[in-house]
Design a protein around this motif. Sequence first.
Motif, PDB file in Angstrom:
ATOM      1  N   ILE A  93       0.852  -1.183   0.000  1.00 27.24           N
ATOM      2  CA  ILE A  93       0.000   0.000   0.000  1.00 27.24           C
ATOM      3  C   ILE A  93       0.889   1.233   0.000  1.00 27.24           C
ATOM      4  O   ILE A  93       1.805   1.352   0.815  1.00 27.24           O
ATOM      5  CB  ILE A  93      -0.934   0.031   1.229  1.00 27.24           C
ATOM      6  N   LEU A  94       0.632   2.154  -0.925  1.00 29.82           N
ATOM      7  CA  LEU A  94       1.375   3.407  -1.024  1.00 29.82           C
ATOM      8  C   LEU A  94       0.386   4.538  -1.222  1.00 29.82           C
ATOM      9  O   LEU A  94      -0.432   4.506  -2.151  1.00 29.82           O
ATOM     10  CB  LEU A  94       2.356   3.345  -2.191  1.00 29.82           C
ATOM     11  N   ASP A  95       0.464   5.543  -0.349  1.00 25.81           N
ATOM     12  CA  ASP A  95      -0.473   6.678  -0.428  1.00 25.81           C
ATOM     13  C   ASP A  95      -1.925   6.209  -0.442  1.00 25.81           C
ATOM     14  O   ASP A  95      -2.781   6.758  -1.147  1.00 25.81           O
ATOM     15  CB  ASP A  95      -0.200   7.524  -1.669  1.00 25.81           C
ATOM     16  N   GLY A  96      -2.198   5.136   0.302  1.00 30.97           N
ATOM     17  CA  GLY A  96      -3.563   4.658   0.438  1.00 30.97           C
ATOM     18  C   GLY A  96      -4.060   3.766  -0.679  1.00 30.97           C
ATOM     19  O   GLY A  96      -5.211   3.331  -0.661  1.00 30.97           O
ATOM     20  N   GLY A  97      -3.220   3.468  -1.659  1.00 36.10           N
ATOM     21  CA  GLY A  97      -3.641   2.613  -2.766  1.00 36.10           C
ATOM     22  C   GLY A  97      -2.679   1.470  -2.980  1.00 36.10           C
ATOM     23  O   GLY A  97      -1.553   1.457  -2.466  1.00 36.10           O
TER      24      GLY A  97
END
Length: 339
Positions: free
Chosen positions: A273-277
């Motif tokens: 998960i990166l920046d919520g995605g």
Amino acid sequence: MKKIGFLSFGHWNPSPHSQTQSASDVLHQTIDLAVGAEELGVDGAYVRVHHFARQLASPFPLLAAMAARTSTIELGTGVIDMRYENPLYMAEDAGSADLISNGRLQLGVSRGSPEQVVDGYRYFGYVPREGTDHADMAREHTQVFLQVLEGEGFAQPNPRPMFANPPGLLRLEPHAPGLRDRIWWGAGTRATAEWTAQQGMNLMSSTLLSEDTGVPFHQLQAEQIQVFRDAWAAAGHERTPRVSVSRSVFPITTDLDRAYFGRETRSSDQVGILDGGAARFGKTYAGEIEDLVRDLKEDEAVDAADTLLLTIPNQLGVEYNLHILESIVKDVAPALGWR
């Protein structure tokens, strides 16, 4: 012939195990590494840019110093976070560095990645306009940067200047002819790759994509490259664009190589998960020469790109990193038909 470059994050750490214990160590070693890489026949020397971190941050003094010590190797960034940049001042810095290099600069820019501090660009004096976000601001800064690199006059001259002006509106100086065509955008998705092509920038894709469709990383990245090239053709640009991908590649030819990277021979893609995605991370390539050749032949994105940037463990020092690069340039690349 595929171009091969190295990409350094420029880490330093005051640990007895690190060969780069200070910012001074990193800066001087990066220059020395560019010199040594050029002697080996490596095509590019690229540096990452991170703020508020024990890593390389201000690229243009370093690029200029690298340019003054080398003569043929491309010099670039991967990438400059445009949220933090004054695009006009950046154009002056870039123009100077490019002229010192005699036109060898290849600048990767982007909206940036998660940083060490919250909204770090605000400390630099930049705030997104009302109704926009930090990604919009990065693209706006980039549009201004690209426009002024064209070299057209835009500023009204003083009728009583200190020095005589040429006729017409004034441009920024020094102007570096051709630099506009050597700007790359670090794209993390297929949609961003399409936008990159529409802007007439080259595509720089790393070992991380901020989307995941369930297919292997190299296939998703190959899709991104094809989207970029299709959009480039549709936009009607006249020149041929360039595409780079980044990989961690470690030939194991000595016991020391095996001690450092033996565990990575079992590396595979990772999803996180990166920046919520969802994001997909590419694997590390480590192994005997014949194993690396076999695995890289199956990498669809590496095959599609014209430039391969090799991420290096800079804290292991100049000598060891030149050992890695020499193995790749002299053993791996010829076996793959790149040399």
